[in-house]
Enzyme design. Structure first.
Site, PDB file in Angstrom:
ATOM      1  N   ASP A   6       0.845  -1.195   0.000  1.00 40.87           N
ATOM      2  CA  ASP A   6       0.000   0.000   0.000  1.00 40.87           C
ATOM      3  C   ASP A   6       0.882   1.247   0.000  1.00 40.87           C
ATOM      4  OD1 ASP A   6      -2.115  -1.723   0.195  1.00 40.87           O
ATOM      5  OD2 ASP A   6      -2.300  -1.515   2.378  1.00 40.87           O
TER       6      ASP A   6
HETATM    7  N1  URA Z   1      -1.145  -5.892   4.004  1.00 36.14           N
HETATM    8  C1  URA Z   1      -1.661  -4.640   3.942  1.00 36.14           C
HETATM    9  O1  URA Z   1      -2.723  -4.369   4.508  1.00 36.14           O
HETATM   10  N2  URA Z   1      -0.986  -3.722   3.236  1.00 36.14           N
HETATM   11  C2  URA Z   1       0.189  -3.957   2.642  1.00 36.14           C
HETATM   12  O2  URA Z   1       0.770  -3.048   2.033  1.00 36.14           O
HETATM   13  C3  URA Z   1       0.713  -5.261   2.719  1.00 36.14           C
HETATM   14  C4  URA Z   1       0.030  -6.214   3.402  1.00 36.14           C
END
Ligand code: URA
Length: 241
Positions: free
Chosen positions: A103
């Site tokens: 993310d």
């Molecule tokens: N899980 C999440 O919620 N975000 C990420 O970036 C990676 C794993």
């Protein structure tokens, strides 16, 4: 293939550096100094030594990046900074792409490559390549959290996650979660399923790789020979990739 192209593809030297090194006798092909970096070699057969170091031929490049906050896991984005912007032009020219997504607000280990087949294998649910994330959360983790994640957290849309390991910090306001899959916002949604909320998330491992503590956020480096071999082994791919 020309020697200077070979050396720049292997990210050992720019074409200019190769040309200078060749003139000084710093490039050996099968034990003989070549004075002109435009000479052609067969990278599958010839042994190239650049300034005393044997250069292994790999068709593909693998890079570890310490992703900073605010960057999207993409090779292009009109609205946000994107991870390949952090790479130098010679790597961008090779069209490296991120293996999987983090993310925008997640930081840490991001793998980039131009090897589509290995990337596909590393992300395949069949391979169970593990990824670990260090996290902090808003509320103390409930006592049964470890068991719930081990049994398979049930997300808001009913998806039952694969078994995941949670090692909580002593204060239970964070810990390390290890996954063998990578669903959209998975850790955030897993924490949501136990009435909690992620406040910070960092990926610290990807298969056999660990985030290099010497890399500051935004910095990158090539994987070593050993790391590349281990990664390709995890991907179940041919060693000589
Ligand atoms: N899980 C999440 O919620 N975000 C990420 O970036 C990676 C794993």
């Amino acid at each position: 293939m020309r020697i200077d192209k070979f050396l720049s593809d292997m990210a050992v030297a720019s074409r200019k550096e190769s040309s200078r090194a060749a003139k000084r006798g710093g490039i050996l092909v099968n034990g003989t100094a070549v004075r002109d970096a435009s000479v052609h070699i067969n990278p599958d057969k010839d042994t190239v030594i650049y300034l005393g170091r044997t250069v292994e031929y790999r068709r593909h490049v693998f890079v570890m990046l310490n992703k900073p906050e605010g960057y999207v896991s993409a090779t292009e984005d009109k609205a946000h900074p994107y991870v390949t912007e952090l790479l130098p032009p010679e790597l961008r020219a090779r069209e490296l792409f991120p293996v999987g997504r983090l993310d925008k607000d997640t930081v840490g280990l991001m793998l980039l490559t131009d090897d589509g087949e290995s990337a596909h294998r590393l992300l395949s649910p069949k391979r169970h390549v593990t990824k670990s994330y260090r996290f902090r959360c808003a509320e103390p983790l409930i006592p049964s959290c470890e068991d719930i994640f081990l049994a398979g957290a049930v997300l808001g849309d009913g998806y039952v996650c694969k078994s995941a390991e949670l090692i909580a910090d002593e204060d239970r306001l964070g810990g390390v979660i290890t996954l063998t899959e990578g669903k959209y916002h998975q850790i955030k949604r897993m924490l949501g399923s136990v009435g909690n909320k992620i406040t910070a998330l960092e990926r610290i491992t990807f298969g056999p790789l660990s985030l290099d503590g010497a890399l500051a956020r935004g910095e990158w480096r090539y994987l070593t020979e050993g790391e590349t071999e281990e990664l390709l082994l995890a991907a179940g791919a041919d060693k000589r990739n």
